[in-house]
Design an enzyme around this catalytic site. Structure first.
Site, short mmCIF file in Angstrom:
data_model
loop_
_atom_site.label_atom_id
_atom_site.label_comp_id
_atom_site.label_asym_id
_atom_site.label_seq_id
_atom_site.Cartn_x
_atom_site.Cartn_y
_atom_site.Cartn_z
N TYR A 25 0.87 -1.18 0.00
CA TYR A 25 0.00 0.00 0.00
C TYR A 25 0.91 1.24 0.00
O TYR A 25 1.39 1.68 1.04
CB TYR A 25 -0.91 -0.03 1.22
N HIS B 156 -12.25 1.95 -4.23
CA HIS B 156 -11.47 1.05 -5.09
C HIS B 156 -12.29 -0.20 -5.38
O HIS B 156 -13.20 -0.55 -4.61
CB HIS B 156 -10.17 0.62 -4.42
N ASP C 284 -2.55 -1.46 -3.77
CA ASP C 284 -2.87 -0.08 -4.13
C ASP C 284 -1.54 0.67 -4.17
O ASP C 284 -1.02 1.06 -3.13
CB ASP C 284 -3.82 0.52 -3.10
#
Length: 261
Positions: free
Chosen positions: A106, A252, A149
């Site tokens: 992330y 998302h 992500d």
């Protein structure tokens, strides 16, 4: 063959029901979550285990960041790096029984101003990517998958308007340069674009948009990579756009890929 999915869930405790729905409807063998926003011990596991996801490795912190790998397959935790020494729970890695290592990442979002002299968060993002680059260059990964992500939409067709977003954090040239440097250092292949080489692809639509679907001002911030030694085994990539419309959903959506390994 196994199927893997990655999803920035934006609070696993708040959206536990959505995770369970995805597991019920899609049944990936491995699900990597980002922005769990929970200490590891408070991540809800009973509902996941009831569906066969008995294995988890995770890094967590209260109300912020956090990454977790849920799996039907046994997992051996191998790493959890604090790139750029931010003290954030942004990376965890685990090995599957077939020897494949999964990195769940992330990357920091980077704030709103794409200038490290004016915005500390943007500098932290670039430093994080630089340390990722150096790590994979110094210990070149093999039989590895990296997902998460990554907060960068690298290609012109990964955003709704390339020219308008050139000065917007997540699509600036310096971010794309750092993104590509991480890929090159680890000899990574963008599995999603290997499978879907042409056309606009998005995995994120802002909460600020009054009608995300009609406006369709998206960005592809969520990625699945594989090292070159296994990239040819990847197939079946897809982005589950309809999940963005689930009630109280994340901004998302999940990204999927399958591997014949």
């Amino acid at each position: 063959m196994f199927t893997l999915a990655t999803w920035n869930i934006n609070s696993v405790r708040l959206r536990e029901g959505l995770v369970i729905r995805l597991l019920q409807e899609e049944a990936p063998d491995v699900l990597c979550l980002q922005e769990c926003k929970s200490p590891v011990e408070l991540i809800p596991r009973e509902g996941f285990a009831a569906l066969g996801y008995h294995h988890m490795v995770a890094r967590g912190q209260k109300g912020y960041n956090g990454v977790a790998i849920l799996s039907k397959l046994p997992l051996e935790e191998v790493a959890g790096h604090d790139f750029a020494s931010l003290g954030h729970a942004r990376h965890v890695a685990a090995r599957l029984p077939n020897g494949v290592v999964i990195h769940n990442c992330y990357v920091p979002a980077g704030g709103d101003i794409p200038d490290r002299t004016q915005n500390e968060k943007f500098g932290q993002k670039l430093d994080y990517l630089t340390e990722m680059r150096d790590h994979f260059r110094d210990s070149l990964p093999q039989r590895s998958i990296l997902v998460g992500d990554l907060n960068i939409a690298p290609r012109e067709d990964d955003v709704w308007n390339h020219k308008q977003l050139l000065k917007i954090v997540s699509h600036t040239p310096i971010e794309v340069e750092h993104f590509n440097a991480v890929m090159e250092a680890g000899d990574w292949v963008d599995v999603t674009r290997q499978d879907i080489p042409e056309g606009r692809l998005y995995s994120w639509w802002s909460y600020r948009s009054p009608d995300w679907d009609a406006g369709d001002k998206g960005r592809r911030l969520d990625h699945v990579w594989a090292t070159k030694d296994i990239a040819a085994s990847a197939h079946g990539s897809r982005i589950l756009r309809p999940v963005r419309g689930w009630e109280q959903g994340s901004d998302h959506v999940p990204v999927f890929a399958s591997f014949d390994l």
